[in-house]
Design a protein around this motif. Structure first.
Motif, PDB file in Angstrom:
ATOM      1  N   LEU A   2       0.736  -0.987   0.021  1.00 34.16           N
ATOM      2  CA  LEU A   2       0.080  -0.030   0.105  1.00 34.16           C
ATOM      3  C   LEU A   2       0.767   1.397   0.069  1.00 34.16           C
ATOM      4  N   LYS A   3       0.518   2.007  -0.926  1.00 33.18           N
ATOM      5  CA  LYS A   3       1.355   3.362  -0.995  1.00 33.18           C
ATOM      6  C   LYS A   3       0.340   4.521  -0.697  1.00 33.18           C
ATOM      7  N   GLU A   4       0.817   5.469   0.172  1.00 33.13           N
ATOM      8  CA  GLU A   4      -0.089   6.397   0.402  1.00 33.13           C
ATOM      9  C   GLU A   4       0.542   7.781   0.184  1.00 33.13           C
ATOM     10  N   ILE A   5       0.129   8.702  -0.857  1.00 32.69           N
ATOM     11  CA  ILE A   5       0.499   9.892  -1.350  1.00 32.69           C
ATOM     12  C   ILE A   5      -0.465  10.969  -0.989  1.00 32.69           C
ATOM     13  N   PHE A   6       0.171  12.198  -0.373  1.00 36.28           N
ATOM     14  CA  PHE A   6      -0.400  13.208   0.004  1.00 36.28           C
ATOM     15  C   PHE A   6       0.013  14.324  -0.860  1.00 36.28           C
ATOM     16  N   ILE A   7      -0.890  15.228  -1.750  1.00 40.67           N
ATOM     17  CA  ILE A   7      -0.474  16.215  -2.647  1.00 40.67           C
ATOM     18  C   ILE A   7      -1.361  17.287  -2.170  1.00 40.67           C
ATOM     19  N   ILE A   8      -0.364  18.497  -2.006  1.00 42.52           N
ATOM     20  CA  ILE A   8      -0.823  19.604  -1.738  1.00 42.52           C
ATOM     21  C   ILE A   8      -0.310  20.907  -2.454  1.00 42.52           C
ATOM     22  N   GLY A   9      -1.373  21.929  -2.736  1.00 43.56           N
ATOM     23  CA  GLY A   9      -1.015  23.123  -3.549  1.00 43.56           C
ATOM     24  C   GLY A   9      -2.034  23.953  -3.179  1.00 43.56           C
ATOM     25  N   GLY A  14      -2.858  22.456  -9.865  1.00 41.40           N
ATOM     26  CA  GLY A  14      -2.772  21.043 -10.791  1.00 41.40           C
ATOM     27  C   GLY A  14      -2.611  19.877  -9.669  1.00 41.40           C
ATOM     28  N   ALA A  15      -2.754  20.293  -8.370  1.00 38.38           N
ATOM     29  CA  ALA A  15      -2.557  18.857  -7.360  1.00 38.38           C
ATOM     30  C   ALA A  15      -3.540  17.888  -7.500  1.00 38.38           C
ATOM     31  N   LEU A  75       3.270  21.097  -4.016  1.00 38.67           N
ATOM     32  CA  LEU A  75       3.496  22.234  -4.929  1.00 38.67           C
ATOM     33  C   LEU A  75       3.520  23.539  -4.421  1.00 38.67           C
ATOM     34  N   SER A  76       2.977  23.877  -3.343  1.00 37.39           N
ATOM     35  CA  SER A  76       3.250  25.156  -2.560  1.00 37.39           C
ATOM     36  C   SER A  76       3.272  24.777  -1.096  1.00 37.39           C
ATOM     37  N   ASP A  77       4.133  25.355  -0.396  1.00 35.43           N
ATOM     38  CA  ASP A  77       4.407  25.158   0.928  1.00 35.43           C
ATOM     39  C   ASP A  77       3.595  26.273   1.776  1.00 35.43           C
TER      40      ASP A  77
END
Length: 148
Positions: A2-9, A14-15, A75-77
């Protein structure tokens, strides 16, 4: 696995598109996938992100939320500090450089896939085609994705 990915922007970066493309790629490989988008309350310039779960063994994903992501694509902190506390000790962080690059999401996706080896190039191009079915749009997005 299982791979868990968190994407934030920030909204418009385009997150969510990155998350959708990862899910298309996972589906094409027969993985179980989960996509959980979230948005800030602001009209423009607010936080936007998603949680992607990929189970490479096709196991059932009972809950789309995550407690300790394996990977963060940032994508943005601007909003990231709010979520950093959820990172597992072994989490990997993929932070975008500052700037106004309109293709940042695809470049960061390429970097993430290159670093992790999660999918091969053919799978990613199929996922891009699924996300962008109009030929002219697909060709432009594929060219951006493949650029070094």
């Amino acid at each position: 696995m299982l791979k868990e990915i968190f994407i934030i922007g920030i909204g418009g970066q385009g997150a969510l598109t990155v998350g959708e493309i990862l899910c298309y790629a996972g589906n094409s490989k027969g993985y179980s996938v989960s996509f959980y988008p979230f948005y800030g309350s602001q009209m423009r310039g607010g936080e936007a992100g998603c949680v992607v779960k990929l189970d490479t063994e096709g196991g059932e994903i009972a809950n789309p939320t995550i407690n300790e992501p394996d990977d963060f694509i940032i994508l943005s902190d601007r909003f990231f500090e709010k979520y950093r506390r959820f990172a597992a000790e072994s989490a990997h962080f993929y932070e975008a450089p500052e700037g106004n690059d309109k293709n940042l999401n695809l470049k960061m996706l390429r970097r993430y896939i290159s670093d992790t080896g999660l999918f091969d190039e053919e799978t990613m191009l199929r996922a891009l085609r699924e996300k962008f079915p109009k030929e002219a749009v697909y060709e432009k997005k594929a060219e951006i994705y493949l650029a070094e």
